[in-house]
Write a protein that holds these residues in place. Structure first.
Motif, mmCIF file in Angstrom:
data_model
loop_
_atom_site.group_PDB
_atom_site.id
_atom_site.type_symbol
_atom_site.label_atom_id
_atom_site.label_comp_id
_atom_site.label_asym_id
_atom_site.label_seq_id
_atom_site.Cartn_x
_atom_site.Cartn_y
_atom_site.Cartn_z
ATOM 1 N N ALA A 264 0.808 -1.231 0.073
ATOM 2 C CA ALA A 264 -0.102 0.091 -0.123
ATOM 3 C C ALA A 264 0.761 1.157 0.064
ATOM 4 C CB ALA A 264 -0.939 0.033 1.233
ATOM 5 N N VAL A 307 0.232 -4.289 -7.399
ATOM 6 C CA VAL A 307 -1.477 -4.406 -7.469
ATOM 7 C C VAL A 307 -1.642 -5.971 -7.702
ATOM 8 C CG1 VAL A 307 -3.232 -4.140 -8.903
ATOM 9 C CG2 VAL A 307 -1.815 -2.430 -8.513
ATOM 10 N N TYR A 310 -1.257 -6.867 -3.982
ATOM 11 C CA TYR A 310 -2.681 -5.998 -3.010
ATOM 12 C C TYR A 310 -3.513 -5.398 -4.078
ATOM 13 C CZ TYR A 310 -3.979 -2.189 -0.079
ATOM 14 O OH TYR A 310 -4.750 -1.242 0.620
ATOM 15 N N THR A 312 -6.053 -3.211 -5.468
ATOM 16 C CA THR A 312 -6.783 -1.766 -5.011
ATOM 17 C C THR A 312 -7.244 -1.170 -5.982
ATOM 18 O OG1 THR A 312 -6.269 -0.012 -3.483
ATOM 19 C CG2 THR A 312 -4.560 -0.703 -4.877
ATOM 20 N N ARG A 313 -7.992 -0.094 -5.840
ATOM 21 C CA ARG A 313 -8.402 0.856 -6.772
ATOM 22 C C ARG A 313 -7.479 1.845 -7.129
ATOM 23 N NH1 ARG A 313 -14.042 4.377 -6.524
ATOM 24 N NH2 ARG A 313 -13.380 5.588 -8.676
ATOM 25 N N SER A 448 -4.932 -5.705 5.017
ATOM 26 C CA SER A 448 -5.040 -5.164 3.922
ATOM 27 C C SER A 448 -5.914 -5.958 2.821
ATOM 28 C CB SER A 448 -3.621 -5.313 3.271
ATOM 29 O OG SER A 448 -3.153 -6.739 2.994
ATOM 30 N N SER A 449 -6.642 -7.026 3.414
ATOM 31 C CA SER A 449 -7.649 -7.710 2.566
ATOM 32 C C SER A 449 -9.081 -7.426 3.016
ATOM 33 C CB SER A 449 -7.200 -9.125 2.588
ATOM 34 O OG SER A 449 -8.197 -9.931 2.090
ATOM 35 N N ASP A 450 -9.994 -7.383 1.950
ATOM 36 C CA ASP A 450 -11.352 -7.201 2.162
ATOM 37 C C ASP A 450 -11.931 -8.486 2.532
ATOM 38 O OD1 ASP A 450 -11.036 -8.545 -0.031
ATOM 39 O OD2 ASP A 450 -12.495 -7.387 -1.174
ATOM 40 N N VAL A 472 -9.337 0.440 2.422
ATOM 41 C CA VAL A 472 -9.619 0.738 1.078
ATOM 42 C C VAL A 472 -10.209 2.140 0.854
ATOM 43 C CG1 VAL A 472 -11.053 0.176 -0.822
ATOM 44 C CG2 VAL A 472 -9.887 -1.641 0.178
ATOM 45 N N TYR A 475 -7.563 4.466 1.642
ATOM 46 C CA TYR A 475 -6.738 4.702 0.329
ATOM 47 C C TYR A 475 -7.112 5.684 -0.483
ATOM 48 C CZ TYR A 475 -3.455 3.476 -3.005
ATOM 49 O OH TYR A 475 -2.519 3.481 -4.458
#
Length: 483
Positions: A264, A307, A310, A312-313, A448-450, A472, A475
């Motif tokens: 991140a 990415v 990790y 992410t958008r 860091s995970s959903d 998220v 971020y």
């Protein structure tokens, strides 16, 4: 202070408050860069260093100018050694004269170019020496070159280069000045006779950025980040006024974070500089444009790797460019499995720094020399292999709230013990340190995970990770900011 003696230096700095820079300030910085390019229209700053170096006159001003001039790419080994001796003499005079040297610094560009070229030649010579030692055991090499390298083991030595950088930092008192500025105090109170001179102040400041680069090249990523404790990473920093320094700083910060599995934070560094470059690309020209384009591609390769580890958008600009450059590779990496390994290796080789060894190679037993790039690649690939099955495991877990361990192992065609080890590794890797304030090494441990899960006996309980969701959201709110 002698260049031939290691200086005593201290590390550590007060905590850094959260950065609150805005897009307006970033736009102003981009406009300032446009003005700099327009003013300096006759000179290109090539990040790959392909120009030639002329002979330096005896006066200090000309020697400083020569030190900032790139060495010819095809320079002979004698020229490389002579260049090293010139740097040693120059820095010895600057550091050991009776009192500070009284000379005006033309610009911040000049001070950066001196340090940048100094480290570039050090990096290039170490890579060249390593290559000659490797070729000695495989092909015919120029024995005269081997003899010269044997007779000059300390030329462009790691110790002497680090000594110069730390000496410039200590002599200029730049760390104390930066720390005072962050506390809201007058930095001139800590500058002393040397630090109050622009020559020492600028060389000392960019030596801090140089240390970040050198420690990263040596593979000490935590120490690389530690060196920036006194420098605030924001758009008001001095290095941000010099395009090459700005790009270099965020590249090595992002890469160091990536190698420390802090994806991140790595993405924040990469996104910041890539967005800035996209806003200034119309101002770049000639060799500078070619160099930045190449470095941009390398940065996007690192973004793809981060990415993949990790998900992410990203900012729309970064996302679009990433898909254009590495869309297929990113899809395969995110899918995981053995077929993703060659993609990770390919992108790492293309985007990593040219790592160097802290010691000269052994010419008598060349087969025992370890290639620094291959060494760092093997470390990186161990991390990739550890997480190789994480995407596949995640894809199954997202379909269930409760699942039998044996059943999931059957889907994956592995035994239950192997699956259990994958689950433990995946859960451990989902906890990362995220920087919020203070030094770059500091941060909070977050999920860091959903996706979260727990194992009880042979049953897997799956749930949405609320902490991961908050990460998220955080971020996305901070995407347009720097540290």
């Amino acid at each position: 202070m002698s260049v031939k003696q290691a200086p005593a230096y201290q590390q550590g700095a007060p905590e850094r408050p959260p950065n609150e820079d805005s897009d307006v300030e970033e736009e102003a910085l981009a406009n300032e860069y446009k003005e700099q390019v327009g003013f300096d229209d006759g000179e290109d700053y090539d990040l790959n260093r392909a120009a030639s170096l002329g002979g330096g006159p005896q006066d200090l001003q000309a020697q400083l100018q020569a030190a900032a001039t790139p060495l010819e790419y095809q320079a002979t080994i004698e020229t490389k050694i002579q260049s090293y001796d010139s740097y040693c003499n120059l820095f010895h005079f600057i550091l050991n004269s009776e009192g500070p040297v009284d000379i005006d610094v033309p610009s911040n560009f000049w001070a950066w170019d001196v340090i940048d070229e100094f480290i570039y030649q050090f990096n290039s010579f170490c890579s060249y020496r390593q290559r000659i030692a490797y070729q000695q055991s495989h092909t015919q090499v120029n024995e005269d070159e081997v003899t010269i390298l044997r007779e000059n083991p300390n030329t462009w030595g790691c110790y002497s280069v680090l000594n110069v950088l730390y000496s410039l930092i200590q002599r200029s008192q730049i760390s104390e000045q930066l720390a005072a500025r962050k506390r809201g105090e007058d930095p001139t109170m800590y500058a002393g006779d040397y630090g109050s001179r622009s020559l020492y102040q600028m060389l000392g400041y960019f030596s801090v950025i140089g240390l970040l680069r050198v420690h990263c090249l040596l593979g000490d990523f935590s120490l690389a980040l530690k060196t920036l404790d006194d420098i605030e990473l924001n758009k008001k920093a001095m290095f941000a006024r010099v395009m090459a320094a700005n790009f270099t700083t965020y590249y090595y910060v992002g890469f160091s974070y990536m190698m420390m599995h802090r994806y991140a934070d790595a993405l924040r560094a990469f996104n910041h500089i890539l967005i800035y470059v996209s806003r200034t690309k119309n101002f770049q020209k000639g060799a500078q444009y070619d160099s930045i384009t190449k470095k941009n591609d390398q940065m996007y390769a690192l973004v793809a790797i981060c990415v993949a580890f990790y998900p992410t958008r990203l900012d729309d600009t970064i996302h679009t460019a990433l898909r254009e450059k590495y869309g297929e590779q990113l899809t395969r990496m995110q899918r995981g499995g053995p077929e993703a390994l060659p993609i990770f290796e390919e992108l790492f080789r293309a985007a990593c720094p040219k790592f160097i060894s802290p010691t000269p190679p052994d010419f008598d037993q060349p087969h025992q020399n370890i290639d620094p790039v291959e060494h760092q690649l093997s470390i990186f690939m161990e991390e990739v292999k550890t997480n190789m099955w994480s995407p596949t495991v995640r894809s199954y877990l997202k379909l269930y709230t409760t699942m039998d361990l044996t059943k999931l192992a059957g889907f994956l065609e592995v035994d239950a013990d192997t699956l259990k080890s994958w689950l433990l590794v995946n859960k451990q890797r989902s906890r990362q340190v995220r920087h919020s304030e203070g030094g770059l090494l500091e941060g909070d441990v977050v999920n860091s995970s959903d996706l979260d899960y727990a194992m009880q006996g042979d049953m897997i309980q799956v749930s949405e990770a609320k902490v991961g969701r908050k990460l998220v959201d955080w971020y996305l709110r901070n995407l347009a900011r720097t540290y």
